[in-house]
Design an enzyme around this catalytic site. Sequence first.
Site, short mmCIF file in Angstrom:
data_model
loop_
_atom_site.label_atom_id
_atom_site.label_comp_id
_atom_site.label_asym_id
_atom_site.label_seq_id
_atom_site.Cartn_x
_atom_site.Cartn_y
_atom_site.Cartn_z
N HIS A 144 0.87 -1.18 0.00
CA HIS A 144 0.00 0.00 0.00
C HIS A 144 0.91 1.24 0.00
CE1 HIS A 144 -3.48 2.33 0.24
NE2 HIS A 144 -3.96 2.01 1.41
N ASP A 239 -2.54 -2.14 12.36
CA ASP A 239 -3.56 -2.22 11.31
C ASP A 239 -4.51 -3.36 11.70
OD1 ASP A 239 -4.95 -1.95 8.91
OD2 ASP A 239 -3.49 -3.07 7.72
N CYS A 279 -3.43 3.14 9.50
CA CYS A 279 -3.84 3.56 8.14
C CYS A 279 -5.34 3.81 8.05
CB CYS A 279 -3.41 2.51 7.13
SG CYS A 279 -4.09 0.88 7.49
N ARG A 307 -2.89 11.63 2.76
CA ARG A 307 -3.11 10.82 1.55
C ARG A 307 -3.39 11.74 0.37
NH1 ARG A 307 -4.90 5.53 1.80
NH2 ARG A 307 -4.76 5.69 -0.46
N1 NVA Z 1 -4.58 -4.18 5.62
C1 NVA Z 1 -5.79 -3.48 5.27
C2 NVA Z 1 -5.49 -2.07 4.88
C3 NVA Z 1 -6.69 -1.25 4.52
C4 NVA Z 1 -6.34 0.15 4.11
C5 NVA Z 1 -6.49 -4.22 4.16
O1 NVA Z 1 -5.83 -4.64 3.20
O2 NVA Z 1 -7.70 -4.43 4.27
N1 CP Z 2 -6.21 3.59 4.37
C1 CP Z 2 -6.97 3.33 3.28
O1 CP Z 2 -6.47 3.00 2.21
O2 CP Z 2 -8.30 3.51 3.47
P1 CP Z 2 -9.48 3.10 2.48
O3 CP Z 2 -9.56 1.60 2.47
O4 CP Z 2 -10.69 3.74 3.05
O5 CP Z 2 -9.16 3.61 1.10
#
Ligand code: NVA
Ligand code: CP
Length: 319
Positions: A144, A239, A279, A307
């Site tokens: 990410h 996270d 995040c 962001r």
């Molecule tokens: N680890 C999480 C991050 C979301 C922004 C996911 O992949 O769902």
């Molecule tokens: N942190 C992040 O990417 O959030 P969203 O899943 O809301 O885009």
Amino acid sequence: MINPVVVQNMRGKLKGKHFLKLADFTRDELMDLIQYAIELKNMQKKGEAHHLLKGKTLAMIFEKSSTRTRVSFETGMYQLGGQALFLNKNDLQIGNGETIADTAKVLSRYVDGIMIRTFEHKIVEELAENASIPIINGLTDDFHPCQVLADLMTIYEKKGTFNGLKLAFVGDGNNMAQSLLMGCAIMGIDCTIASPDNSQVKPEIYSQVKEKAAISGAKVEQTNDPKKAVENADMIYTDVWASMGWNGDFEIRKKSFMPYQVNDTLVKGAKEDYLFLHCLPAHREEEVTSSIIDGEHSVVFDQAENRLHVQKAVLASLL
Ligand code: NVA
Ligand code: CP
């Protein structure tokens, strides 16, 4: 004060590149993007127009849900004088079996860049191989990078430097953890990750992180002791315990993750002025307690705001 030299120099500076993972960029390039984002943030706050992408279109493909990524990219393109198209997988022919390669070739004839949020990282690579326009990774199962660039900007704004800092990531060795380790290793931030045995970062990604750390001099460590990880940390990051796309028995998973919860007891080992980062979206009372995420050390909404600014910097230097 806005630095017009930074704004001028960075425009189109990364033309011809994609933004798929942080490992594809040098420390200097990431630092330039952060400085650029800071300038664009200043301009936006002062109400100074910065229509650097007038007439440009960004296609945004989403195969997973999103609040921050969607809204910040869409708003960012608007602020830059361009427009963004929200394309849900189910509304695209990809959902009916059209190949990624054909999609890349077709979209390249219409738009100026593609942002994609998807599952396997190789999908964004395939898109990039077949597109003649820049591809931006808006989250894959492995990385990410937009989020971590915003996190690095937030750390830089709050601490004024990357030197001599230690970050502790506590929890699932997921896409966020992998990207964050990479970002820290490149920028020279010491980083320790504490996760349960069955949720470690991928070994091949960890060894790439180690290679980057050898260049910057950052110390990178892996442990399953959360206490050890947060010892003397300047930043604590966590996270969710189950990422999008994960399906299993969450109650069983929760048990193995409970010792990794960021709570008042765990943070006692960190530096007095530590920052708490996440995040988002967060699950309060799972990976973090409300007392921490809503507490005075938390900078989660600054991260979310940044962001917008870092992505505008990425867009304006790539497109
Ligand atoms: N680890 C999480 C991050 C979301 C922004 C996911 O992949 O769902
Ligand atoms: N942190 C992040 O990417 O959030 P969203 O899943 O809301 O885009």
